[in-house]
Design an enzyme around this catalytic site. Sequence first.
Site, mmCIF file in Angstrom:
data_model
loop_
_atom_site.group_PDB
_atom_site.id
_atom_site.type_symbol
_atom_site.label_atom_id
_atom_site.label_comp_id
_atom_site.label_asym_id
_atom_site.label_seq_id
_atom_site.Cartn_x
_atom_site.Cartn_y
_atom_site.Cartn_z
ATOM 1 N N GLU A 1 -38.856 -30.413 15.869
ATOM 2 C CA GLU A 1 -38.459 -29.915 14.991
ATOM 3 C C GLU A 1 -39.031 -29.503 13.717
ATOM 4 O O GLU A 1 -38.818 -30.461 12.782
ATOM 5 C CB GLU A 1 -36.938 -29.500 14.992
ATOM 6 C CG GLU A 1 -36.290 -29.658 16.461
ATOM 7 C CD GLU A 1 -34.756 -29.838 15.808
ATOM 8 O OE1 GLU A 1 -34.546 -29.229 17.359
ATOM 9 O OE2 GLU A 1 -34.241 -30.195 15.819
ATOM 10 N N CYS B 1 -29.818 -30.629 6.896
ATOM 11 C CA CYS B 1 -30.468 -32.176 6.425
ATOM 12 C C CYS B 1 -29.762 -33.353 7.528
ATOM 13 O O CYS B 1 -28.271 -33.044 8.030
ATOM 14 C CB CYS B 1 -29.773 -33.040 5.123
ATOM 15 S SG CYS B 1 -31.305 -32.319 3.789
ATOM 16 N N ASN C 1 -23.702 -33.361 6.235
ATOM 17 C CA ASN C 1 -23.392 -33.078 7.566
ATOM 18 C C ASN C 1 -23.121 -32.884 9.384
ATOM 19 O O ASN C 1 -23.456 -34.338 9.620
ATOM 20 C CB ASN C 1 -24.739 -31.969 8.015
ATOM 21 C CG ASN C 1 -25.706 -31.222 6.267
ATOM 22 O OD1 ASN C 1 -23.978 -30.612 5.882
ATOM 23 N ND2 ASN C 1 -26.568 -31.421 6.077
ATOM 24 N N CYS D 1 -30.293 -44.972 10.460
ATOM 25 C CA CYS D 1 -29.240 -44.385 9.714
ATOM 26 C C CYS D 1 -28.159 -43.862 9.967
ATOM 27 O O CYS D 1 -27.499 -42.840 11.672
ATOM 28 C CB CYS D 1 -29.491 -43.242 8.426
ATOM 29 S SG CYS D 1 -31.165 -43.713 7.541
ATOM 30 N N CYS E 1 -39.317 -27.438 5.506
ATOM 31 C CA CYS E 1 -39.521 -28.748 6.233
ATOM 32 C C CYS E 1 -39.796 -29.191 6.933
ATOM 33 O O CYS E 1 -40.035 -29.222 8.441
ATOM 34 C CB CYS E 1 -37.389 -29.036 6.202
ATOM 35 S SG CYS E 1 -37.195 -30.701 6.844
ATOM 36 N N CYS F 1 -27.316 -40.175 10.298
ATOM 37 C CA CYS F 1 -28.636 -39.309 11.131
ATOM 38 C C CYS F 1 -28.760 -38.574 12.262
ATOM 39 O O CYS F 1 -28.629 -39.922 13.104
ATOM 40 C CB CYS F 1 -30.205 -39.639 10.055
ATOM 41 S SG CYS F 1 -31.455 -38.525 10.305
ATOM 42 N N SER G 1 -39.455 -37.500 0.831
ATOM 43 C CA SER G 1 -38.078 -38.139 0.949
ATOM 44 C C SER G 1 -38.104 -39.147 1.690
ATOM 45 O O SER G 1 -38.421 -39.134 2.657
ATOM 46 C CB SER G 1 -37.078 -37.069 1.581
ATOM 47 O OG SER G 1 -35.459 -37.994 1.485
ATOM 48 N N CYS H 1 -37.243 -41.375 15.305
ATOM 49 C CA CYS H 1 -36.797 -42.980 13.706
ATOM 50 C C CYS H 1 -36.361 -44.157 13.813
ATOM 51 O O CYS H 1 -36.068 -44.078 15.115
ATOM 52 C CB CYS H 1 -35.994 -42.237 12.609
ATOM 53 S SG CYS H 1 -36.222 -42.668 11.136
ATOM 54 N N SER I 1 -33.549 -42.125 -0.684
ATOM 55 C CA SER I 1 -32.609 -41.878 -0.122
ATOM 56 C C SER I 1 -31.919 -43.355 -0.259
ATOM 57 O O SER I 1 -32.087 -45.152 0.212
ATOM 58 C CB SER I 1 -32.983 -42.131 1.528
ATOM 59 O OG SER I 1 -32.998 -40.299 1.284
ATOM 60 N N LEU I 2 -30.565 -42.902 -1.199
ATOM 61 C CA LEU I 2 -30.351 -44.240 -1.648
ATOM 62 C C LEU I 2 -28.714 -44.569 -0.763
ATOM 63 O O LEU I 2 -28.201 -45.682 -0.279
ATOM 64 C CB LEU I 2 -29.648 -44.164 -3.208
ATOM 65 C CG LEU I 2 -29.201 -45.305 -3.835
ATOM 66 C CD1 LEU I 2 -29.978 -46.310 -3.802
ATOM 67 C CD2 LEU I 2 -28.838 -45.251 -5.539
ATOM 68 N N HIS I 3 -27.477 -43.798 -0.710
ATOM 69 C CA HIS I 3 -26.787 -43.779 -0.245
ATOM 70 C C HIS I 3 -25.450 -44.714 -0.412
ATOM 71 O O HIS I 3 -24.420 -44.305 -0.577
ATOM 72 C CB HIS I 3 -27.123 -43.398 0.982
ATOM 73 C CG HIS I 3 -27.998 -42.500 1.905
ATOM 74 N ND1 HIS I 3 -28.280 -41.105 1.802
ATOM 75 C CD2 HIS I 3 -29.357 -42.896 1.713
ATOM 76 C CE1 HIS I 3 -29.515 -41.011 1.960
ATOM 77 N NE2 HIS I 3 -29.626 -41.928 2.331
ATOM 78 N N GLY J 1 -38.008 -37.867 10.477
ATOM 79 C CA GLY J 1 -38.909 -39.642 11.103
ATOM 80 C C GLY J 1 -39.251 -39.456 9.158
ATOM 81 O O GLY J 1 -38.145 -39.404 8.512
ATOM 82 N N GLU J 2 -39.490 -41.229 9.554
ATOM 83 C CA GLU J 2 -39.101 -41.579 7.845
ATOM 84 C C GLU J 2 -41.325 -41.457 7.494
ATOM 85 O O GLU J 2 -41.734 -42.322 7.888
ATOM 86 C CB GLU J 2 -39.310 -43.058 7.703
ATOM 87 C CG GLU J 2 -38.827 -44.474 6.525
ATOM 88 C CD GLU J 2 -38.737 -43.214 5.731
ATOM 89 O OE1 GLU J 2 -37.524 -42.812 4.947
ATOM 90 O OE2 GLU J 2 -40.462 -43.252 4.030
HETATM 91 N N1 SAH Z 1 -36.058 -40.149 6.462
HETATM 92 C C1 SAH Z 1 -36.278 -39.451 5.382
HETATM 93 C C2 SAH Z 1 -36.659 -37.831 5.857
HETATM 94 C C3 SAH Z 1 -36.025 -37.581 6.071
HETATM 95 S S1 SAH Z 1 -34.224 -37.158 5.969
HETATM 96 C C4 SAH Z 1 -35.179 -39.997 3.974
HETATM 97 O O1 SAH Z 1 -34.114 -40.219 5.367
HETATM 98 O O2 SAH Z 1 -35.486 -39.853 2.991
HETATM 99 C C5 SAH Z 1 -33.966 -36.472 4.982
HETATM 100 C C6 SAH Z 1 -32.966 -36.344 3.995
HETATM 101 O O3 SAH Z 1 -31.344 -36.077 5.284
HETATM 102 C C7 SAH Z 1 -32.337 -37.481 3.785
HETATM 103 O O4 SAH Z 1 -32.126 -37.807 2.256
HETATM 104 C C8 SAH Z 1 -30.979 -38.015 4.697
HETATM 105 O O5 SAH Z 1 -30.388 -39.549 3.975
HETATM 106 C C9 SAH Z 1 -31.025 -36.757 5.179
HETATM 107 N N2 SAH Z 1 -29.529 -36.813 5.521
HETATM 108 C C10 SAH Z 1 -29.385 -37.264 7.064
HETATM 109 N N3 SAH Z 1 -28.845 -37.264 7.686
HETATM 110 C C11 SAH Z 1 -27.715 -35.958 6.832
HETATM 111 C C12 SAH Z 1 -26.375 -36.167 7.543
HETATM 112 N N4 SAH Z 1 -25.733 -36.133 8.352
HETATM 113 N N5 SAH Z 1 -25.578 -34.907 6.489
HETATM 114 C C13 SAH Z 1 -26.510 -34.591 5.269
HETATM 115 N N6 SAH Z 1 -27.831 -35.248 5.026
HETATM 116 C C14 SAH Z 1 -28.156 -36.296 5.552
HETATM 117 FE FE1 SF4 Z 2 -35.067 -42.043 9.044
HETATM 118 FE FE2 SF4 Z 2 -34.295 -40.303 7.740
HETATM 119 FE FE3 SF4 Z 2 -32.963 -40.377 9.041
HETATM 120 FE FE4 SF4 Z 2 -32.619 -42.390 7.805
HETATM 121 S S1 SF4 Z 2 -32.430 -40.531 7.492
HETATM 122 S S2 SF4 Z 2 -32.591 -42.513 10.280
HETATM 123 S S3 SF4 Z 2 -34.342 -42.550 7.908
HETATM 124 S S4 SF4 Z 2 -35.268 -39.618 8.958
#
Ligand code: SAH
Ligand code: SF4
Length: 370
Positions: free
Chosen positions: A104, A351, A308, A129, A118, A132, A209, A125, A232-234, A177-178
């Site tokens: 997508e 996201c 989200n 995470c 985007c 996600c 990202s 991926c 992406s630290l979190h 994806g990453e």
């Molecule tokens: N794989 C890369 C880029 C794709 S994700 C990464 O993880 O950085 C893009 C962004 O969306 C990242 O910062 C990720 O942490 C965030 N993201 C993933 N799942 C999410 C969710 N459920 N709600 C809000 N942001 C989210």
């Molecule tokens: Fe992959 Fe980014 Fe989603 Fe983590 S947040 S699973 S690295 S797409």
Amino acid sequence: MNSVSSTSEPDSRPSDFFALTAGEFRERVRSLGLPAYRGEQVLAWVYKRFVADFDEMSDLSKPDRSALGAAFRFRLPSVSRVSRSSDRLTTKLLLALDDGAAVEGVVMHHPRRRPTLCVSVQVGCAQGCLFCATGSMGLSRNMTAAEILAEIWLLRRHMIREDKVDAVPTLVFMGMGEPLDNEEGFFRALAMLNSQEGFGLGSRKITVSTVGGPDRIRRLAELGLQLQLAVSLHAATDSLRGRLVPGQKGVAVAELVDAARYYFQKTGREVTFEYVVIQRVNDSEEDATRLAGLLRGFPGKVNLIPFNPVSHNAMKPPEPEALARFRELLTRASIKVTIRHSQGRDINAACGQLAVRERQASTPQVMRYA
Ligand code: SAH
Ligand code: SF4
């Protein structure tokens, strides 16, 4: 056929246009015995007028069109579905790649800013995470540079043709994806995006990202591009981050911050740390204080992303008060903070909500995580 390098293909097979750099394409056109300006004309049709059919390139002679048609083809994914948000600002395209794999891409409009595309770089991926939707799919495969370029081309064409917005967009590699798990496809796509004869999208308009890790961020810095980096630290502790981002377990958050500092020193670009804020997982005052400690004096900012919803887990967005408090604690520690307002939640285009499953190779299907 996943190779992005077409140099080893026999000349008798049509080459995928999007697998070639503009320079390589012009070279091929010359080797067909066509005048050099033909190559430039085609590049202008494709990248300025968004036409990917030699028969529609009306200023080319018929014999040249058929010579080009025999030598090149435009391998574009088919658009299986177009979903538009109720405010019409966000559109999600479901794309079927040649082997039926589905990804997508999203077009986002803002009242005051440039449009943003985007972009996905992998089918699924591997990082897993917990928050996600893409992470819950696992990895099917990497996308080639040609597929990434074709995806961007389709998103941009949609923006111009359907949304009637002809502006230079910004690009965020925040789709499925990453990016740094697909260095080969991603790095080549970046180089091609930069080309003035091609997309002509300067690195400054591109955000990458990534979850890291440190070595890969250093390699990205070595490219010498002016890319905007978002890490992406979190979480501010190794153990919580290891749980939330299982693919990065064992990577120390302090090392990741060091790598981000290196990126800044090498490129001069401020780094953003993304932090998905999840209720009672990483949104406490203690979490904020630890984060402030970790990033003290860092020349960058924190982008808080309220979680989200996705349907594969029971996580919740933070309470507004908790989010405000979190922000305040960072601000008090002199850390720049922004809060991301995600677009397109109603079509699962925000996201972390992008997720596609294939039922069969030829019939891609969207799994609605809502
Ligand atoms: N794989 C890369 C880029 C794709 S994700 C990464 O993880 O950085 C893009 C962004 O969306 C990242 O910062 C990720 O942490 C965030 N993201 C993933 N799942 C999410 C969710 N459920 N709600 C809000 N942001 C989210
Ligand atoms: Fe992959 Fe980014 Fe989603 Fe983590 S947040 S699973 S690295 S797409």
